[in-house]
Design a protein around this motif. Structure first.
Motif, mmCIF file in Angstrom:
data_model
loop_
_atom_site.group_PDB
_atom_site.id
_atom_site.type_symbol
_atom_site.label_atom_id
_atom_site.label_comp_id
_atom_site.label_asym_id
_atom_site.label_seq_id
_atom_site.Cartn_x
_atom_site.Cartn_y
_atom_site.Cartn_z
ATOM 1 N N TRP A 179 0.808 -1.231 0.000
ATOM 2 C CA TRP A 179 0.000 0.000 0.000
ATOM 3 C C TRP A 179 0.838 1.277 0.000
ATOM 4 N N ALA A 180 2.179 1.124 0.053
ATOM 5 C CA ALA A 180 3.022 2.301 -0.133
ATOM 6 C C ALA A 180 2.959 2.742 -1.595
ATOM 7 N N SER A 181 2.476 1.837 -2.456
ATOM 8 C CA SER A 181 2.399 2.154 -3.885
ATOM 9 C C SER A 181 0.958 2.461 -4.292
ATOM 10 N N PRO A 182 0.750 3.590 -5.015
ATOM 11 C CA PRO A 182 -0.596 3.927 -5.461
ATOM 12 C C PRO A 182 -1.198 2.846 -6.363
ATOM 13 N N PHE A 183 -0.323 2.086 -7.051
ATOM 14 C CA PHE A 183 -0.814 1.011 -7.924
ATOM 15 C C PHE A 183 -1.660 0.016 -7.145
ATOM 16 N N TRP A 184 -1.138 -0.477 -6.017
ATOM 17 C CA TRP A 184 -1.889 -1.457 -5.215
ATOM 18 C C TRP A 184 -3.032 -0.807 -4.441
#
Lengths: 152, 137
Positions: free
Chosen positions: A71-76
């Motif tokens: 969840w640190a990545s906007p993709f996920w």
């Protein structure tokens, strides 16, 4: 010359209908939605299962650091948000259909549907808030439980 | 055998019995399984969002919560869940082909068996991976 209380007449050759339909196209749209969301969910859910259960050590690797890393990545974040909303709409609508089919008493049907609509609101609001307010590196937490990028 | 409409089983009140839709064997069972797996997945989804929400409370609480999934009983439950999701996904594609493909209704029966075949093909590698994760320590 028009008389105030005369019944309205249909235009000549307008399609005959015995009674005015009181139905909306809700069930049609719901039918279409189940198929459209279904196609997207096949990709989202099978991708989710593959990444979380098949890659690496699978279920044994799941912990806070794993979730925080994703969840640190906007993709996920967007993946999971879309999956949450579509799965809840698809699932609630599916269970609504089943309730309509099998619950024969009007009051039973009504309250069962109220129950799943309530669950829908709680789960979607909670899940959405969690995804958007999540902090992968909470202050004061045990550093050994956090993803490695928190130490930077 | 004479061809003709099948007798409709009815309850004592005269309503059609139980399950409403009565197609041929493959169609009927696909439909029943689609409903059962759908409800199962929905119930798990509610629980799954709640357990994942524990990440918002503290890392310790989340790890403790997810820890309860990491034993062989829950592991077998997860295998059942994946089995349900895979069937629902594959049969969902079959339903869409029946609805939207011009030859879909003609091939609904072989497509039902294709669903079963693909389900087995996907379950085998998953079970090898997942069961070795659960029992392998």
């Amino acid at each position: 010359m028009s008389t105030p209380n005369a019944p309205a007449l249909d235009a000549p050759r307008s399609p005959y209908s015995r009674t005015k339909s009181t139905r909306s196209n809700y069930e049609l749209y719901s039918w279409v939605f189940m198929r459209m969301s279904g196609v997207v969910l096949v990709v989202l859910v099978l991708g989710h299962l593959f990444v979380n259960l098949m890659v690496g050590k699978g279920v044994a690797a799941l912990d806070f650091a794993f979730v925080a890393g994703k969840w640190a990545s906007p993709f996920w974040q967007i993946w999971d948000l879309l999956m949450l909303w579509l799965a809840m709409l698809h699932g609630t609508n599916g269970v609504r259909t089943i309730i309509n089919d099998y619950a024969e008493r009007d009051t039973t049907r009504f309250w069962l549907k109220m129950l799943i609509y309530f669950a829908f609101v709680v789960v979607v609001v909670l899940g959405t808030l969690v995804i958007f307010t999540f902090d992968p590196c909470p202050v004061g937490a045990d550093p050994s439980l956090l993803p490695s990028f928190c130490q930077a | 055998m004479t061809a003709g409409p099948l007798p409709v089983q009815t309850t004592q009140q005269g309503r059609p019995a139980g399950t409403l839709y009565r197609g041929d064997t493959e169609g009927m069972w696909s439909w029943v399984l689609h409903r059962i797996t759908g409800v199962l997945i929905f119930v798990f989804l509610l629980v799954h969002v709640l357990d994942t929400a524990m990440v918002r409370v503290s890392p310790e609480l989340y790890n403790e919560t997810i820890g309860t999934y990491k034993n062989w009983i829950m592991g077998l439950g997860e295998a059942g869940l994946v089995a349900a999701v895979l069937f629902h996904a594959l049969n969902g594609i079959r339903v869409m082909l029946v609805d939207f493909w011009s030859k879909g209704t003609r091939y609904q029966r072989p497509m039902a068996w294709t669903v079963v075949g693909l389900w087995v093909v996907l379950m085998v590698p998953f079970l090898i991976r997942h069961l070795s994760n659960i029992f392998g320590g």
